[in-house]
Design a protein around this motif. Structure first.
Motif, PDB file in Angstrom:
ATOM      1  N   ASP A 145       1.058  -1.260   0.085  1.00 55.70           N
ATOM      2  CA  ASP A 145       0.043   0.100  -0.009  1.00 55.70           C
ATOM      3  C   ASP A 145       0.915   1.198   0.055  1.00 55.70           C
ATOM      4  O   ASP A 145       0.620   2.354  -0.717  1.00 55.70           O
ATOM      5  CB  ASP A 145      -0.885  -0.013   1.221  1.00 55.70           C
ATOM      6  N   ARG A 191      -9.508   6.765   5.490  1.00 49.48           N
ATOM      7  CA  ARG A 191      -9.515   5.121   5.716  1.00 49.48           C
ATOM      8  C   ARG A 191     -10.898   4.527   6.016  1.00 49.48           C
ATOM      9  O   ARG A 191     -11.361   3.619   5.798  1.00 49.48           O
ATOM     10  CB  ARG A 191      -8.613   4.715   6.536  1.00 49.48           C
ATOM     11  N   TRP A 207     -13.948   6.045   5.253  1.00 49.34           N
ATOM     12  CA  TRP A 207     -14.883   6.061   4.233  1.00 49.34           C
ATOM     13  C   TRP A 207     -15.160   5.216   3.385  1.00 49.34           C
ATOM     14  O   TRP A 207     -14.020   4.277   3.071  1.00 49.34           O
ATOM     15  CB  TRP A 207     -14.456   7.321   3.336  1.00 49.34           C
ATOM     16  N   PRO A 208     -16.431   4.837   2.548  1.00 50.05           N
ATOM     17  CA  PRO A 208     -16.452   3.745   1.487  1.00 50.05           C
ATOM     18  C   PRO A 208     -15.488   4.097   0.487  1.00 50.05           C
ATOM     19  O   PRO A 208     -15.110   5.253   0.223  1.00 50.05           O
ATOM     20  CB  PRO A 208     -17.888   4.005   1.187  1.00 50.05           C
ATOM     21  N   ARG A 209     -15.159   3.045  -0.232  1.00 39.78           N
ATOM     22  CA  ARG A 209     -14.258   3.181  -1.393  1.00 39.78           C
ATOM     23  C   ARG A 209     -14.897   3.918  -2.528  1.00 39.78           C
ATOM     24  O   ARG A 209     -13.903   4.926  -3.220  1.00 39.78           O
ATOM     25  CB  ARG A 209     -13.976   1.766  -2.134  1.00 39.78           C
ATOM     26  N   GLY A 210     -15.952   4.151  -2.661  1.00 39.36           N
ATOM     27  CA  GLY A 210     -16.565   4.905  -3.695  1.00 39.36           C
ATOM     28  C   GLY A 210     -16.464   6.179  -3.457  1.00 39.36           C
ATOM     29  O   GLY A 210     -16.055   7.142  -4.279  1.00 39.36           O
ATOM     30  N   TRP A 211     -16.651   6.658  -2.120  1.00 38.71           N
ATOM     31  CA  TRP A 211     -16.374   8.168  -1.884  1.00 38.71           C
ATOM     32  C   TRP A 211     -15.047   8.455  -1.704  1.00 38.71           C
ATOM     33  O   TRP A 211     -14.677   9.697  -2.205  1.00 38.71           O
ATOM     34  CB  TRP A 211     -16.973   8.471  -0.485  1.00 38.71           C
ATOM     35  N   ARG A 212     -13.984   7.447  -1.486  1.00 36.68           N
ATOM     36  CA  ARG A 212     -12.782   8.020  -1.593  1.00 36.68           C
ATOM     37  C   ARG A 212     -12.348   8.149  -3.098  1.00 36.68           C
ATOM     38  O   ARG A 212     -11.569   9.386  -3.390  1.00 36.68           O
ATOM     39  CB  ARG A 212     -11.872   6.775  -1.042  1.00 36.68           C
ATOM     40  N   ILE A 213     -12.604   7.372  -4.059  1.00 39.97           N
ATOM     41  CA  ILE A 213     -12.397   7.480  -5.234  1.00 39.97           C
ATOM     42  C   ILE A 213     -12.882   8.792  -5.958  1.00 39.97           C
ATOM     43  O   ILE A 213     -12.212   9.600  -6.735  1.00 39.97           O
ATOM     44  CB  ILE A 213     -12.759   6.283  -6.266  1.00 39.97           C
TER      45      ILE A 213
END
Length: 612
Positions: A3, A320, A322-328
């Motif tokens: 990562d 970290r 947050w949902p993956r969609g919101w991070r993207i």
């Protein structure tokens, strides 16, 4: 480990691409007016100036001494500092939130439009942002352990900040508040090494204090009193909207969430999180509140940047959860925001693209026309008598021409803009404020856009009192006249007689960007104080297409321009018919050529029409 490696690789690619684009833009973008004046200050080296401490001027001088008289050289030191900033943020984030989070914080600093575009312009915000990050790094380290190295870093940051801008006082104040709110911070403030660092930082303000003491507090009065109304303005709401847009909404939400979490009484939360959150949040909220009471006429959208940088360091740790969609979505929207800002600068640096903004409200006049003006001035100087001196009407033209011609000592007339931007005291100290008197021929350069159109006639009348009767000017129209300069060749002896002023005109119909086809009517008004007009030609894309019938009644014109002395009032209207049946469909530019009774010929600014 994987990562962190991916985060590091992402940062390196982003840093390389963004830095390369910024260098490309900085090499092409015309000099902004403030940059030109900082260059002029750099050619008159001093410890402090009327508008700023000395560091910005020193950096412009360093850049041009190393790289020559070029915009990229002038901006070089600022680009360098801006390029180092994301690395420093990544280093700080890695120390407190892990290596992967640190590299991501550096990447966010590259993508957030306000931070990512730093360095394209040679402005004091660059060293001020760098100083802010140095101070917050030192403060975070001191919360863990008080040592001499951290105290020295704090002293360095405070010194750079004090030499950057008056606004850094706010950063210092917020930093002290943040430390007082934390138990560890109060311990830090009790250590004598910290007070030594603070003393060094305070000493760095000495040149600015001395300048103000010697000049009746002119700089302080401008920064704290003269430029601000200090009364509530509902327009401050737009400040909040603009900030959310410039930071990008999702990232802005994340920054505010870091601030809110800093108030939690969470034993597992590191003191550094609370420190970054309080330092950044209190500063940001303070600037938001200031936006309702302070200057809204000049650019101020960059003010909260020092508050965003501490918050930004903790954002990857927050995301970290947050949902993956919101991070993207946050990463993509931040990147899109930076691309828009850099694309805007790229448009400004390309004359053909910038021209498309000519009829818009937000036409970037402060970036436009200086090369064309300098070329016209050189041509006029070549044909005028030897010994003809150059005189500018405001600090804008004086500084920009100074950079283009390599002459930092172009005198300037007293002008409202010199006072509005806090430059009048500095010009007076340099001995560059002219009262209009002369004993040699003078080429006077006037930027007609330096005054609002409704006040332009009165300004011309004042100009006539300053320098005497004005001869027929050479008109330099840039971007269809939306950046417009007038060059007056004044004789050595001030002639007697009434003033003849530049012509005024307006097209009533058709309106700007209106559609046109076949044969259409054009009407408006035009006048020229002191001489009057004898005719008006209609231009399409710069070429005459019709001779207007001039002299129709227009009583409203005289009623509006009450101080006008044109002998033809009230018959200063015109009308004509224009045939565009053989003109290609699309955008074309409609203009006027004004023929004075004194033999002068002046082309007026053009407006777009859409031929169908």
């Amino acid at each position: 480990m994987q990562d962190a490696t991916r985060a590091q690789l992402t940062f390196l690619i982003l840093w390389t691409v963004v830095t390369a684009i910024k260098i490309l833009i900085a090499a092409r973008l015309p000099l902004f007016v403030d940059e030109a004046f900082y260059w002029q200050e750099g050619r008159h080296l001093a410890a402090a100036y009327s508008d700023l401490p000395g560091l910005t001027a020193w950096m412009t001088r360093l850049g041009t001494e190393l790289g020559g008289q070029h915009v990229l050289a002038l901006r070089g030191p600022f680009l360098l500092l801006a390029a180092l900033l994301p690395w420093l943020i990544a280093h700080i984030g890695s120390r407190w939130f892990g290596e992967a989070a640190g590299w991501r914080a550096g990447s966010l600093a590259l993508l957030m439009p306000l931070a990512g575009s730093l360095g394209v312009l040679a402005l004091p915000d660059v060293p001020m942002a760098f100083a802010t990050v140095l101070c917050l790094d030192a403060g975070a380290r001191l919360l863990r352990e008080i040592d001499a190295a951290s105290a020295a870093e704090l002293a360095l940051g405070l010194t750079i900040g004090a030499l950057s801008h008056y606004r850094f006082i706010g950063v210092i104040g917020v930093g002290v508040v943040a430390l007082l709110l934390l138990p560890q911070g109060r311990k830090v403030l009790r250590d004598p090494r910290i007070w030594v660092a603070l003393a060094v930082g305070i000493a760095a303000w000495a040149p600015l204090i001395a300048w103000n003491l010697e000049n009746s507090d002119a700089g302080l009065r401008f920064q704290l009193v003269d430029r601000h109304p200090w009364s509530f303005q509902a327009a401050g709401l737009w400040f909040l909207v603009v900030q959310a847009a410039l930071v990008t909404p999702l990232l802005f939400f994340a920054l505010m969430q870091v601030f809110v979490r800093s108030f939690r009484n969470d034993q597992g939360m590191p003191a550094q999180w609370r420190y970054f959150g309080l330092l950044g949040g209190v500063s940001t909220v303070g600037f938001f509140a200031l936006g309702f009471f302070a200057d809204v006429e000049r650019v101020s959208f960059h003010w909260p940047l020092p508050g965003y940088l501490p918050l930004l360091i903790a954002v990857p740790a927050l995301m970290r959860e947050w949902p993956r969609g919101w991070r993207i979505a946050t990463w993509l929207s931040s990147g899109a925001g930076l691309l828009i800002v850099l694309a805007y600068y790229l448009v400004l640096s390309t004359p053909q693209w910038r021209e498309r903004f000519a009829a818009e409200k937000y036409y970037p006049a402060n970036f436009a026309g200086w090369d064309a003006l300098a070329a016209a001035v050189r041509q006029e100087q070549a044909r005028l008598p030897a010994g003809t001196r150059l005189l500018a009407n405001s600090f804008k033209s004086g500084a920009e021409l100074g950079f283009a011609l390599g002459d930092p000592r172009i005198p300037v007339l007293d002008h409202p803009l010199n006072h509005k931007h806090g430059r009048a005291p500095q010009l007076a100290l340099w001995g560059l404020t002219s009262d209009g008197s002369r004993d040699t021929p003078v080429l006077l350069v006037v930027g007609s856009g330096d005054v609002q159109f409704k006040s332009l006639l009165e300004y011309y009348q004042l100009l006539c009192k300053q320098v005497g009767p004005l001869p027929a000017p050479r008109v330099v129209n840039v971007d269809h006249g939306h950046q417009r300069f007038l060059l007056f060749a004044l004789p050595a002896e001030r002639p007697a007689g009434a003033c003849t002023l530049p012509a005024f005109a307006w097209i009533d119909t058709p309106e700007s960007e209106a559609g046109a086809s076949g044969r259409f009517q054009i009407s408006g008004w035009a006048f020229k104080d002191g001489a009057g007009l004898e005719g008006v030609d209609i231009l399409l894309d710069g070429a005459p297409v019709a001779r207007a019938h001039y002299g129709t009644p227009s009583p409203g014109t005289a009623a509006y321009w009450k101080v006008s002395t044109d002998p033809n009032h009230p018959n200063v209207g015109f009308r004509a018919e224009v045939d565009v049946t053989s003109v290609a469909a699309g955008r074309h530019w409609l203009g006027l050529r004004l023929h004075g009774s004194d033999g002068s010929v002046e082309d007026w600014a053009e407006q777009p029409i859409e031929v169908r």
